[in-house]
Motif scaffolding. Structure first.
Motif, short mmCIF file in Angstrom:
data_model
loop_
_atom_site.label_atom_id
_atom_site.label_comp_id
_atom_site.label_asym_id
_atom_site.label_seq_id
_atom_site.Cartn_x
_atom_site.Cartn_y
_atom_site.Cartn_z
N LEU A 102 0.86 -1.20 0.04
CA LEU A 102 -0.10 -0.05 -0.05
C LEU A 102 0.96 1.20 -0.01
O LEU A 102 1.89 1.37 0.70
N TYR A 103 0.69 2.31 -0.82
CA TYR A 103 1.16 3.47 -0.93
C TYR A 103 0.22 4.51 -0.38
O TYR A 103 -0.87 4.92 -1.14
N PHE A 104 0.48 5.22 0.85
CA PHE A 104 -0.34 6.06 1.38
C PHE A 104 -0.24 7.46 1.09
O PHE A 104 0.94 7.95 0.89
N GLY A 105 -1.26 8.26 0.87
CA GLY A 105 -1.11 9.62 0.77
C GLY A 105 -0.80 10.52 2.07
O GLY A 105 -0.44 9.61 3.17
N SER A 106 -0.66 11.57 2.13
CA SER A 106 -0.39 12.35 3.31
C SER A 106 -1.38 12.77 4.40
O SER A 106 -1.14 13.06 5.41
N GLY A 107 -2.63 12.19 3.97
CA GLY A 107 -3.77 12.09 4.97
C GLY A 107 -4.54 13.63 5.12
O GLY A 107 -4.04 14.60 4.53
N THR A 108 -5.87 13.22 5.60
CA THR A 108 -6.47 14.63 5.87
C THR A 108 -6.91 14.57 7.63
O THR A 108 -7.41 13.60 7.91
N ARG A 109 -6.67 15.52 8.14
CA ARG A 109 -6.88 15.69 9.63
C ARG A 109 -8.28 16.21 9.78
O ARG A 109 -8.35 17.43 9.21
N PHE B 33 3.10 -10.49 5.26
CA PHE B 33 3.16 -9.57 6.57
C PHE B 33 4.27 -8.43 6.33
O PHE B 33 5.33 -8.38 6.50
N PRO B 34 3.74 -7.32 5.97
CA PRO B 34 4.45 -6.02 5.88
C PRO B 34 4.25 -5.14 7.31
O PRO B 34 3.75 -5.43 8.14
N TRP B 35 5.52 -4.33 7.17
CA TRP B 35 5.75 -3.37 8.35
C TRP B 35 5.74 -2.13 7.72
O TRP B 35 6.55 -1.93 6.69
N TYR B 36 4.93 -1.29 8.33
CA TYR B 36 5.07 -0.13 7.87
C TYR B 36 5.59 1.10 9.10
O TYR B 36 5.35 0.80 10.22
N GLN B 37 5.90 2.07 8.60
CA GLN B 37 6.69 3.01 9.43
C GLN B 37 5.88 4.48 9.29
O GLN B 37 5.84 4.85 7.97
N GLN B 38 5.53 5.25 10.42
CA GLN B 38 4.61 6.35 10.13
C GLN B 38 5.29 7.43 11.12
O GLN B 38 5.43 7.27 12.33
N PHE B 39 5.59 8.48 10.55
CA PHE B 39 6.07 9.62 11.40
C PHE B 39 4.97 10.71 11.63
O PHE B 39 3.99 10.32 10.79
N PRO B 40 4.78 11.23 12.73
CA PRO B 40 3.84 12.23 13.03
C PRO B 40 3.40 13.01 11.88
O PRO B 40 4.14 13.71 11.13
N GLY B 41 1.98 13.14 11.59
CA GLY B 41 1.29 14.05 10.45
C GLY B 41 1.46 13.49 9.20
O GLY B 41 1.29 14.20 8.06
N GLU B 42 2.39 12.10 8.76
CA GLU B 42 2.38 11.69 7.47
C GLU B 42 1.58 10.37 7.47
O GLU B 42 1.07 9.63 8.28
N PRO B 44 1.62 6.14 6.56
CA PRO B 44 2.61 5.13 6.82
C PRO B 44 3.38 5.16 5.56
O PRO B 44 2.84 5.11 4.37
N ALA B 45 4.43 4.41 5.53
CA ALA B 45 5.41 3.90 4.29
C ALA B 45 5.88 2.55 4.62
O ALA B 45 6.25 2.15 5.77
N LEU B 46 5.87 1.76 3.53
CA LEU B 46 6.16 0.55 3.79
C LEU B 46 7.80 0.21 4.14
O LEU B 46 8.72 1.08 3.23
N LEU B 47 8.05 -0.33 5.10
CA LEU B 47 9.73 -0.48 5.51
C LEU B 47 9.98 -1.78 4.98
O LEU B 47 11.39 -1.93 4.31
N ILE B 48 9.45 -2.85 5.36
CA ILE B 48 10.29 -4.31 4.98
C ILE B 48 8.90 -5.29 5.06
O ILE B 48 7.90 -4.98 5.84
N ALA B 49 9.00 -6.15 4.14
CA ALA B 49 7.78 -7.24 4.27
C ALA B 49 8.37 -8.68 3.98
O ALA B 49 9.44 -8.90 3.57
N ILE B 50 7.52 -9.66 4.74
CA ILE B 50 8.08 -10.95 4.68
C ILE B 50 6.57 -12.04 4.25
O ILE B 50 5.72 -11.50 4.54
N ARG B 51 7.12 -12.94 3.45
CA ARG B 51 6.11 -13.83 3.12
C ARG B 51 6.20 -15.18 3.92
O ARG B 51 7.20 -15.43 4.83
#
Lengths: 113, 113
Positions: A102-109, B33-42, B44-51
């Protein structure tokens, strides 16, 4: 160039008012599109997904609806907002039948008062 | 019923240490099983995944260890950096129905300098 654009960036709305959030995907042909909702500090709850124009699948009922009027556009709406609708709305896209990343956008608060 | 469970809501490590984030799941049919990383206000973005056919996946400082029998997995972040401070979501999906992705509640990682 930004592939996914969400609008607006933020909204403050009154309980009972209508809502429309939008998402546009550029440069990708026939993407799968998704709406996710995230409470502050919470998990990502999938709301809707769409594989093709005009077809939307609901994953959870939250008094929201979604539409896909064009291949590159996904709209989330409701006629009457509830306090519980507050949160962070994220649009995402993926490609193909494997559809795994999944490729996420920056979101709407969204803040509902 | 929470299908994907992350055992820690928050984790604090010192810079240079290895951070270990744990995840477990209920549905034996999950195979991606993907892991996503999310910074505040953004978003999530895919970090790494495994089958599920693999028991380990490595990408730079990030490694997933997967135990199919125990239905759990962990994300190891080696040589943690302050810039790794973010929320990490474990997710799961079934390849035959990849449009439904289930996320855990997330683990907020703090890396102290």
């Amino acid at each position: 160039a930004q592939t996914i654009h969400q609008w607006p960036v933020a909204e403050i709305k009154a309980v009972g008012s209508p809502l429309s959030l939008g998402c546009t995907i550029k440069g990708k042909s026939s993407p799968n599109l998704y709406w996710y909702w995230q409470a502050t500090g919470g998990t990502l709850q999938q709301l809707f997904y769409s594989i093709t124009v005009g077809q939307v699948e609901s994953v959870v009922q939250l008094n929201l609806s979604a539409s896909r009027p064009k291949d590159d556009q996904f709209i989330l709406s409701t006629e009457k907002l509830l306090l519980s609708h507050s949160g962070f709305y994220l649009c995402a896209w993926s490609l193909g039948v494997s559809a795994e990343t999944l490729y996420f956008g920056s979101g709407t608060r969204l803040t509902v008062l | 019923q929470q299908q994907v469970r992350q055992s820690s809501q928050s984790l604090t490590v010192w810079e240079g240490e290895t951070a270990i984030l744990n995840c477990s799941y209920e549905n034996s049919a999950f195979d991606y099983f993907p892991w996503y990383q999310q910074f505040p206000g953004e978003g999530p973005a895919l970090l790494i995944a495994i089958r599920s056919v693999s028991d380990k996946k490595e990408d730079g400082r990030f490694t997933i260890f997967f135990n199919k029998r125990e239905k759990n997995l962990s994300l190891h972040i080696k040589d943690s950096q302050p810039g790794d401070s973010a929320t990490y979501f474990c997710a799961a999906s079934v390849s035959t129905n990849a449009y439904k992705v289930i996320f855990g509640k997330g683990t907020h990682l703090h890396v102290l300098p």
